[in-house]
Design a protein around this motif. Structure first.
Motif, PDB file in Angstrom:
ATOM      1  N   VAL A  89     -10.203 -55.272  38.904  1.00 59.04           N
ATOM      2  CA  VAL A  89     -11.458 -54.902  38.246  1.00 59.04           C
ATOM      3  C   VAL A  89     -11.154 -54.562  36.793  1.00 59.04           C
ATOM      4  O   VAL A  89     -10.037 -54.149  36.465  1.00 59.04           O
ATOM      5  N   PRO A  90     -12.134 -54.721  35.871  1.00 61.15           N
ATOM      6  CA  PRO A  90     -11.905 -54.355  34.468  1.00 61.15           C
ATOM      7  C   PRO A  90     -11.537 -52.879  34.343  1.00 61.15           C
ATOM      8  O   PRO A  90     -12.147 -52.022  34.983  1.00 61.15           O
ATOM      9  N   CYS A  91     -10.543 -52.573  33.512  1.00 61.90           N
ATOM     10  CA  CYS A  91     -10.078 -51.195  33.329  1.00 61.90           C
ATOM     11  C   CYS A  91     -10.036 -50.843  31.845  1.00 61.90           C
ATOM     12  O   CYS A  91      -9.986 -51.724  30.987  1.00 61.90           O
ATOM     13  N   TRP A  92     -10.041 -49.553  31.592  1.00 59.11           N
ATOM     14  CA  TRP A  92      -9.943 -49.044  30.238  1.00 59.11           C
ATOM     15  C   TRP A  92      -8.989 -47.859  30.240  1.00 59.11           C
ATOM     16  O   TRP A  92      -8.914 -47.118  31.220  1.00 59.11           O
ATOM     17  N   ALA A  93      -8.237 -47.682  29.131  1.00 58.15           N
ATOM     18  CA  ALA A  93      -7.239 -46.613  29.045  1.00 58.15           C
ATOM     19  C   ALA A  93      -7.734 -45.506  28.131  1.00 58.15           C
ATOM     20  O   ALA A  93      -8.216 -45.764  27.033  1.00 58.15           O
ATOM     21  N   GLU A  94      -7.586 -44.274  28.597  1.00 54.87           N
ATOM     22  CA  GLU A  94      -7.917 -43.089  27.805  1.00 54.87           C
ATOM     23  C   GLU A  94      -6.636 -42.315  27.530  1.00 54.87           C
ATOM     24  O   GLU A  94      -5.871 -42.016  28.460  1.00 54.87           O
ATOM     25  N   GLN A  95      -6.380 -42.012  26.275  1.00 55.37           N
ATOM     26  CA  GLN A  95      -5.163 -41.280  25.937  1.00 55.37           C
ATOM     27  C   GLN A  95      -5.416 -39.782  26.085  1.00 55.37           C
ATOM     28  O   GLN A  95      -6.364 -39.234  25.513  1.00 55.37           O
ATOM     29  N   THR A  96      -4.547 -39.114  26.879  1.00 53.04           N
ATOM     30  CA  THR A  96      -4.734 -37.691  27.169  1.00 53.04           C
ATOM     31  C   THR A  96      -3.661 -36.806  26.530  1.00 53.04           C
ATOM     32  O   THR A  96      -3.789 -35.583  26.544  1.00 53.04           O
ATOM     33  N   ALA A  97      -2.605 -37.403  25.989  1.00 53.44           N
ATOM     34  CA  ALA A  97      -1.561 -36.630  25.288  1.00 53.44           C
ATOM     35  C   ALA A  97      -1.019 -37.493  24.152  1.00 53.44           C
ATOM     36  O   ALA A  97      -0.942 -38.724  24.268  1.00 53.44           O
ATOM     37  N   PHE A  98      -0.646 -36.816  23.030  1.00 54.30           N
ATOM     38  CA  PHE A  98      -0.244 -37.540  21.818  1.00 54.30           C
ATOM     39  C   PHE A  98       1.083 -36.987  21.296  1.00 54.30           C
ATOM     40  O   PHE A  98       1.204 -35.773  21.070  1.00 54.30           O
ATOM     41  N   GLU A  99       2.050 -37.879  21.110  1.00 56.19           N
ATOM     42  CA  GLU A  99       3.295 -37.466  20.460  1.00 56.19           C
ATOM     43  C   GLU A  99       3.021 -36.991  19.038  1.00 56.19           C
ATOM     44  O   GLU A  99       3.685 -36.082  18.539  1.00 56.19           O
ATOM     45  N   GLU A 149       0.412 -39.967  26.774  1.00 56.24           N
ATOM     46  CA  GLU A 149      -0.006 -40.145  28.166  1.00 56.24           C
ATOM     47  C   GLU A 149      -1.321 -40.909  28.205  1.00 56.24           C
ATOM     48  O   GLU A 149      -2.246 -40.631  27.432  1.00 56.24           O
ATOM     49  N   LEU A 150      -1.400 -41.862  29.130  1.00 56.74           N
ATOM     50  CA  LEU A 150      -2.557 -42.759  29.221  1.00 56.74           C
ATOM     51  C   LEU A 150      -3.114 -42.747  30.630  1.00 56.74           C
ATOM     52  O   LEU A 150      -2.368 -42.953  31.601  1.00 56.74           O
ATOM     53  N   LEU A 151      -4.412 -42.515  30.756  1.00 52.38           N
ATOM     54  CA  LEU A 151      -5.099 -42.548  32.036  1.00 52.38           C
ATOM     55  C   LEU A 151      -5.928 -43.823  32.100  1.00 52.38           C
ATOM     56  O   LEU A 151      -6.805 -44.036  31.262  1.00 52.38           O
ATOM     57  N   VAL A 152      -5.633 -44.671  33.086  1.00 55.78           N
ATOM     58  CA  VAL A 152      -6.302 -45.960  33.211  1.00 55.78           C
ATOM     59  C   VAL A 152      -7.193 -45.947  34.449  1.00 55.78           C
ATOM     60  O   VAL A 152      -6.728 -45.662  35.550  1.00 55.78           O
ATOM     61  N   ARG A 153      -8.463 -46.258  34.241  1.00 51.29           N
ATOM     62  CA  ARG A 153      -9.437 -46.296  35.340  1.00 51.29           C
ATOM     63  C   ARG A 153     -10.381 -47.481  35.156  1.00 51.29           C
ATOM     64  O   ARG A 153     -10.508 -48.000  34.045  1.00 51.29           O
ATOM     65  N   PRO A 154     -11.067 -47.894  36.238  1.00 54.43           N
ATOM     66  CA  PRO A 154     -12.050 -48.981  36.114  1.00 54.43           C
ATOM     67  C   PRO A 154     -13.163 -48.603  35.157  1.00 54.43           C
ATOM     68  O   PRO A 154     -13.494 -47.431  34.983  1.00 54.43           O
ATOM     69  N   THR A 155     -13.756 -49.610  34.525  1.00 52.58           N
ATOM     70  CA  THR A 155     -14.855 -49.388  33.580  1.00 52.58           C
ATOM     71  C   THR A 155     -15.887 -50.492  33.735  1.00 52.58           C
ATOM     72  O   THR A 155     -15.552 -51.620  34.087  1.00 52.58           O
ATOM     73  N   ASP A 156     -17.150 -50.123  33.511  1.00 46.25           N
ATOM     74  CA  ASP A 156     -18.208 -51.128  33.480  1.00 46.25           C
ATOM     75  C   ASP A 156     -18.787 -51.249  32.075  1.00 46.25           C
ATOM     76  O   ASP A 156     -19.822 -51.875  31.867  1.00 46.25           O
ATOM     77  N   LYS A 157     -18.103 -50.624  31.120  1.00 43.72           N
ATOM     78  CA  LYS A 157     -18.572 -50.629  29.742  1.00 43.72           C
ATOM     79  C   LYS A 157     -17.811 -51.699  28.967  1.00 43.72           C
ATOM     80  O   LYS A 157     -16.593 -51.630  28.816  1.00 43.72           O
ATOM     81  N   THR A 158     -18.538 -52.681  28.478  1.00 47.15           N
ATOM     82  CA  THR A 158     -17.908 -53.772  27.748  1.00 47.15           C
ATOM     83  C   THR A 158     -17.544 -53.333  26.327  1.00 47.15           C
ATOM     84  O   THR A 158     -18.002 -52.288  25.840  1.00 47.15           O
ATOM     85  N   ALA A 159     -16.761 -54.159  25.676  1.00 46.96           N
ATOM     86  CA  ALA A 159     -16.394 -53.877  24.287  1.00 46.96           C
ATOM     87  C   ALA A 159     -17.635 -53.874  23.403  1.00 46.96           C
ATOM     88  O   ALA A 159     -17.754 -53.073  22.474  1.00 46.96           O
ATOM     89  N   GLU A 160     -18.597 -54.761  23.714  1.00 42.45           N
ATOM     90  CA  GLU A 160     -19.837 -54.807  22.940  1.00 42.45           C
ATOM     91  C   GLU A 160     -20.618 -53.503  23.098  1.00 42.45           C
ATOM     92  O   GLU A 160     -21.212 -52.998  22.147  1.00 42.45           O
ATOM     93  N   ALA A 161     -20.604 -52.945  24.319  1.00 41.92           N
ATOM     94  CA  ALA A 161     -21.303 -51.679  24.559  1.00 41.92           C
ATOM     95  C   ALA A 161     -20.628 -50.542  23.801  1.00 41.92           C
ATOM     96  O   ALA A 161     -21.297 -49.651  23.269  1.00 41.92           O
TER      97      ALA A 161
END
Length: 364
Positions: A149-159, A167-179
């Motif tokens: 399924v389409p996924c998107w990554a959210e960064q939760t920690a930054f060097e 740190e990157l949290l990857v979960r399914p997404t229904d939001k397109t790049a256009e959205a």
């Protein structure tokens, strides 16, 4: 002179000094100084498009660049083993060390940690914290291949903010790049580039809509032409004798067909000096008050042009319907069939001719 070559994690790295190429597994690559050249390249891009659009584009680019990674990853018996093999190859290229912290296939959620990633290195040299969007896109791209399924990554920690890792949290997404781009526009965080892209998309949409409207107009015109042809087939106008037209009606007479028939019939009467019209209803199975109204209108129009109209072929079931509905067809001359109608018209024509001859004879 033989090209210098080394092998790392099963991949040949070769330098073609004559052509000025660095080849990894035969593919050209580019080595750049991260704190200077890469930093300058990326800061220039951010200045043009803004941080949000910059990160959006990089994550999309990362997601779209995992075909080669997946071809290696999928050779292993599990995603985890394949991921470690991919990192053995990407590690010496400067992508940093990658670890899977958690992988929940049931919830379709994955958490990764990245150490000493090139994106964090150049951002530290600039004193900014934009996030490692390109690497995040790669993690999202590989994970969506796993989950299907389409996924998107959210960064939760930054060097760049002092953390030991990204740190990157990857979960399914229904939001397109256009959205996601539309959100930037709605929140007022759009850059001139965003607005230009939105304007270009709008122009494209308008052009597409105009093409669609033109196509619909063409289809509508074709349908109208077909409807006209169909009306002519449903109620053809046939000249069966001098000054006598017959119109065999097949099917019902709705408002549109009745109007079209009246227009064609009146034109034929004027153009052919018609004196009699036979409207044959032999092929009509049913009538209603609307049909009767249309017939009366046609009779009146024909009479206004000085012609006489008779209706033939009313079937028994139709006659019963006319009586049960109380329709007033008293103004209409009705005969049993087309043959009787033709005889009536011919007899009326002969009588008119004799009367005319008598008048001329008396005048002499």
């Amino acid at each position: 002179m033989q090209n210098p070559k080394i092998t790392i994690a099963g991949f040949d790295i070769e330098w073609d000094l004559d052509k000025g190429l660095n080849l990894w597994a035969g593919m050209p690559t580019l080595s750049m100084w991260i704190p200077s050249s890469v930093a300058g390249l990326m800061s220039g891009m951010v200045a043009m498009v803004g941080v949000e659009r910059f990160n959006l584009c990089l994550q999309l680019g990362g997601r779209q660049s995992v075909d080669g990674d997946w071809s290696i990853l999928s050779t292993q018996s599990s995603f985890e083993e394949g991921f470690r093999l991919v990192n053995k190859i990407s590690l010496p290229a400067g992508w940093g060390r990658w670890d899977i912290v958690a992988l929940d296939r049931e919830r379709r959620e994955a958490r990764y940690r990245v150490y000493n990633n090139w994106e964090s290195i150049y951002q530290r040299s600039l004193g900014v914290s934009w996030g490692c969007a390109m690497t995040a896109g790669k993690m999202a791209g590989m994970t969506e291949r796993l989950f299907g399924v389409p996924c998107w990554a959210e960064q939760t920690a930054f060097e760049t903010n002092g953390s030991e890792y990204d740190e990157l949290l990857v979960r399914p997404t229904d939001k397109t790049a256009e959205a996601r781009l539309a959100e930037l526009l709605e929140e007022g965080r759009a850059t001139a580039t965003d607005l230009a892209a939105a304007l270009a998309a709008l122009k494209k949409e308008v052009a597409e809509r105009e093409r669609t409207e033109a196509a619909l107009r063409e289809k509508l015109q074709l349908i109208q032409q077909q409807e006209t042809a169909l009306c002519a087939m449903v109620a053809p106008i046939i000249q069966v004798w001098d000054g006598v037209l017959t119109v065999p009606v097949m099917g019902g007479l709705d408002s549109q067909r009745a109007s079209a028939l009246m227009e064609r019939l009146l034109g034929a009467i004027v153009g052919g000096q018609t004196r009699h019209v036979i409207l044959d209803l032999t092929a009509v199975d049913a009538v209603d008050t609307s049909t009767a109204d249309h017939l009366i209108r046609i009779v009146r129009a024909v009479e206004l042009l000085g012609a006489r109209l008779v209706v033939t072929g009313i079937r028994p079931a139709v006659a019963q319907t006319v009586v049960s509905l109380g329709m007033d067809l008293g103004r209409i001359t009705t005969l049993r069939d087309l043959q009787e109608g033709l005889k009536s018209c011919m007899a009326a024509g002969v009588g008119a001719q004799k009367q005319s001859e008598t008048i001329r004879s008396n005048q002499k």
